[in-house]
Design an enzyme around this catalytic site. Structure first.
Site, mmCIF file in Angstrom:
data_model
loop_
_atom_site.group_PDB
_atom_site.id
_atom_site.type_symbol
_atom_site.label_atom_id
_atom_site.label_comp_id
_atom_site.label_asym_id
_atom_site.label_seq_id
_atom_site.Cartn_x
_atom_site.Cartn_y
_atom_site.Cartn_z
ATOM 1 C CG ASP A 226 -2.129 0.965 0.963
ATOM 2 O OD1 ASP A 226 -2.047 1.784 0.016
ATOM 3 O OD2 ASP A 226 -3.124 0.903 1.705
HETATM 4 C C1 BGC Z 1 -4.840 3.471 -0.025
HETATM 5 C C2 BGC Z 1 -4.931 2.502 -1.196
HETATM 6 C C3 BGC Z 1 -4.680 3.220 -2.481
HETATM 7 C C4 BGC Z 1 -3.327 3.885 -2.402
HETATM 8 C C5 BGC Z 1 -2.967 4.631 -3.662
HETATM 9 C C6 BGC Z 1 -3.579 4.286 -0.043
HETATM 10 O O1 BGC Z 1 -3.658 5.336 0.879
HETATM 11 O O2 BGC Z 1 -4.921 2.764 1.188
HETATM 12 O O3 BGC Z 1 -6.188 1.886 -1.208
HETATM 13 O O4 BGC Z 1 -4.764 2.342 -3.573
HETATM 14 O O5 BGC Z 1 -3.319 4.814 -1.323
HETATM 15 O O6 BGC Z 1 -3.741 5.759 -3.800
#
Ligand code: BGC
Length: 746
Positions: A226
């Site tokens: 993530d």
């Molecule tokens: C989120 C993800 C997301 C990623 C990219 C993170 O803060 O938890 O779900 O895909 O950011 O934007």
């Protein structure tokens, strides 16, 4: 250990273990091209290179489909597959290689700020909906990335908190949907979560990322972090994380670890191979038109099927022609149709219910009063005006809901209540209006307990995507029949919820104390009252269930068949749900668990024979002691109905189980010995030869049940440890022979 300067090859390979910029992988000349990843999941959020992952900066317009909370409520995998294909098509046209979705974490608590991005409190419906999305997205040559792996069920302290979950609960509830989607749809990517799982950051957990995901489930795609989830680069790569996003600029640590012999260089070769495998699977096509027009219709269809009619007293809905309607509530004009944070999409347009009403009904039939402000600021005149309007009209349709400031990625809610000023307005409208309809806008469930009697009908509208306004009016006017069902229980009170005492945890830990009894599994097992049960949703017609047949198809597999008939006066869709349970095994397992469902559209008088598969795995529980799924012998209850509390038919599936017989040891108890298919008869024989055993009182025998057999050397007359060891060896020989003959498994 080597003191040589790192080779350019090593440096290049290390560089691909992190991205280049917020949304791209790092290319490796002649080997890897630069791949474009983007959120997701209910629309394409393609930002410029300088974008951010929090949804702050804008992005190119794309169809904003209903978020997962709404797609889940359709209970319609075929429709969701089409939505996935549309997402894939738009991604492809925008040059996106991988869509960062779907999100598929379990809704452990109604308070989780990201519940709008997740499907359900139940892993079966989560898996079916997420699998449909993955299949759809990937059918267009774009990769899907299931997230957030794993046990990321809250936003509070999400980058540090440890989700402390026992393994049975983890396997049965929090991993099983991921398992099914990985096994059946082969997603291109899996995104690890931010949190720790039982103390270990998931981004560097070799058990999770390698043992379970790759070795057990056969995942052969790319594991991405993530955004910002990596804590220790080297540990992460070693554990099985292929790609750190966005790059932290620490590739040198990987290089040093290889040079210093702390990390095998072959691990980097594997990462390169996996990235190569990924790029071979994806091929975007920017020459194709984005098809926004057609996707509007699809977004409207999906939103329509997501709406859940929670209550409908005295046929308050649908609204018959000719009524004068007061449309009340700012949400009717300024809809909340998606959630805040990284999934936020810039829509191609937004339909609001007020405009849709005006388009659908004759001029003058609809009048509007905002009633309240979205930011909750005091505006007493607004409420007065709305009440006066409701008094003058035949029906008041109130659009109530949660403002974005109350729920979003990044934080959890602290209650499940609607804003007080909205409820005060509802109470006033009730006093002057004969017919009151409430339409809700919310990403996580809201309590209905204190106010539902003020409404004749309640339509749960969720966050329905950009075409939600039109979809709501389709259902209110009866142009379409409501067909959504709850994928999460609406509790009477927040404090009734099984997660209540253990959410969101403290001191860096959240204990999943309710175990497998998540959502309806808890409420139904304990028979506790709820406001609306899991699976609930009304239609404008009625359905009858009959002729349940559970037919064994061989090898612990069954077909569950039954008939559903539309017995009312209107067309409608029923979501028939199949639950299983094992009587007498409660409370160690839930009284019933969803294992299948089918949504069928029926005209009045029409009926259909539904057939659902049931497998041994559907009846199994995880055995943490032996690290395996265990199918106990027994007569299982198979129930079919319209919600977890509206069971219409009950049948049975009988199995002799998986005949698993583990090795017995000197520490196995007398109970384990006596119930063992090999050890049991041997022990019985020995006991039969022992004098005076018959005279031993029953309670003493029961006490002895929990004695490790070796304890007989201390308590038993004339038994020695050597005798016990001989017995263990003898039984083990017999056990291995029985396995060899295929009589048992071990
Ligand atoms: C989120 C993800 C997301 C990623 C990219 C993170 O803060 O938890 O779900 O895909 O950011 O934007």
């Amino acid at each position: 250990m080597s003191s040589d300067a790192p080779s350019p090859d090593l440096i290049a390979k290390a560089s691909v273990t992190s991205g280049s910029g917020v949304w791209h992988t790092t290319p490796l000349p002649g080997v890897l091209r630069r791949l474009h990843l983007t959120d997701g999941p209910h629309g394409i959020r393609q930002q410029t290179e300088e974008g951010d992952h929090l949804g702050i900066a804008g992005s190119a317009p794309a169809t904003c489909f209903p978020p997962a909370v709404a797609l889940g409520s359709t209970w319609n995998p075929e429709l969701v597959r089409r939505v996935g294909a549309a997402l894939g098509a738009e991604a492809s046209a925008m040059g996106v290689d991988v869509v960062l979705g779907p999100g598929m974490n379990i809704k452990r608590s109604p308070l989780c700020g990201r519940n709008f991005e997740y499907v359900s409190e139940d892993p079966h419906v989560t898996a079916r909906i997420a699998a449909a999305l993955v299949e759809g997205i990937q059918s267009e040559g774009v990769g899907a990335c299931v997230k957030h792996f794993a046990a990321n069920n809250q936003e509070t302290d999400r980058m540090r908190s440890s989700s402390d979950v026992d393994e049975r609960t983890l396997r049965e509830i929090y991993l099983s949907a991921f398992e099914e989607v990985v096994r059946t749809t082969a997603p291109a990517m899996v995104m690890c979560s931010y949190n720790r799982l039982n103390g270990v950051y998931t981004s560097q957990d070799p058990w999770l990322l390698t043992t379970v995901l790759r070795e057990e489930w056969g995942f052969d795609g790319v594991v991405v972090s993530d955004w910002g989830a990596v804590v220790d680069r080297v540990e992460a790569v070693r554990a099985g994380l292929d790609l750190e996003m966005p790059p932290s600029g620490t590739d040198r640590r990987i290089v040093d670890a290889v040079v210093e012999g702390r990390l095998e260089e072959s691990v980097l070769d594997t990462v390169v191979e996996r990235l190569r495998g990924l790029q071979e699977r994806v091929s975007s096509d920017t020459s194709r038109p984005p098809e926004h027009e057609a996707h509007r219709e699809l977004a409207r269809e999906a939103a329509r099927e997501a709406l859940v009619l929670l209550r409908n007293e005295n046929g308050a809905l649908p609204l018959e022609p000719g009524l004068s309607i007061a449309v009340v509530g700012e949400f009717a004009r300024t809809p909340r149709y998606q959630g805040g944070g990284s999934s936020h999409v810039v829509p191609t347009r937004v339909t609001d219910a007020l405009a849709a009403f005006r388009e659908a009904l004759p001029e003058g039939a609809v009048r509007f009063a905002p009633g309240f402000t979205l930011d909750g600021t005091d505006a007493p005149g607004l409420a007065d005006e709305a009440v006066a309007l409701a008094e003058e009209t035949d029906v008041a349709v109130l659009f109530l809901g949660l403002p974005e400031s109350l729920e979003s990625e990044g934080f959890d809610r602290t209650d499940i209540d609607l804003p007080a000023e909205q409820l005060a307005l509802l109470a006033r409208v009730r006093r002057v209006s004969e017919r009151v309809v409430v339409v809700l806008a919310n990403g996580g469930v809201v309590s209905v307990t204190d106010w539902r009697d003020d409404a004749d009908a309640v339509l749960e509208g969720w966050l329905p995507g950009q075409e939600g306004g039109a979809a709501v009016v389709d259902v209110l006017t009866g142009a379409a029949s409501p067909s959504g069902r709850l994928t999460e229980t609406v509790p009477l009170r927040l404090s009734d919820h099984p997660s209540y005492l253990n959410f969101p945890g403290e001191h860096g830990h959240v204990r999943y104390g309710e175990g497998v009894f998540v959502g309806y599994r808890y409420f139904d097992t304990l028979d506790r009252p709820v406001a609306h049960p899991f699976g609930h949703g009304l239609t404008y017609t009625t359905f009858a269930y009959s002729d349940l047949e559970v037919t064994e198809t061989g090898g612990d597999a069954w077909t569950v068949a039954f008939t559903v008939a539309n017995t009312g006066g209107r067309a409608g869709q029923e979501v028939a749900q199949m639950y299983v349970g094992l009587p007498q095994s409660h409370p160690t397992r839930p009284v019933r668990e969803l294992r299948g469902f089918a949504k069928t559209a029926l005209e009045p008088g029409e009926s259909v024979r539904v057939e659902l598969p049931l497998t041994g795995r559907d009846l199994s529980t995880w055995d943490p002691e032996h690290g395996r799924w265990s199918l106990a012998a027994g007569t299982y209850t198979v129930s079919v109905g319209a919600s977890s509390r509206d069971i219409r038919l009950t049948g049975e599936a009988v199995t002799s189980g998986d005949r698993f017989a583990p090795a017995l040891t000197r520490r196995s108890t007398l109970k384990e010995w006596s119930s063992h298919p090999i050890g049991g008869p041997v022990l019985a024989e020995i006991r039969a030869g022992m004098e005076g055993l018959d005279a031993v009182p029953e309670e003493l025998m029961r006490m002895a049940d929990s004695l490790p057999i070796v304890a007989l050397a201390t308590f038993g007359e004339g038994v020695t440890e050597e005798m016990v060891d001989l017995l263990v060896a003898d039984v083990e020989t017999r056990r291995l022979a029985a396995i060899e003959r295929g009589e048992i498994t071990g």
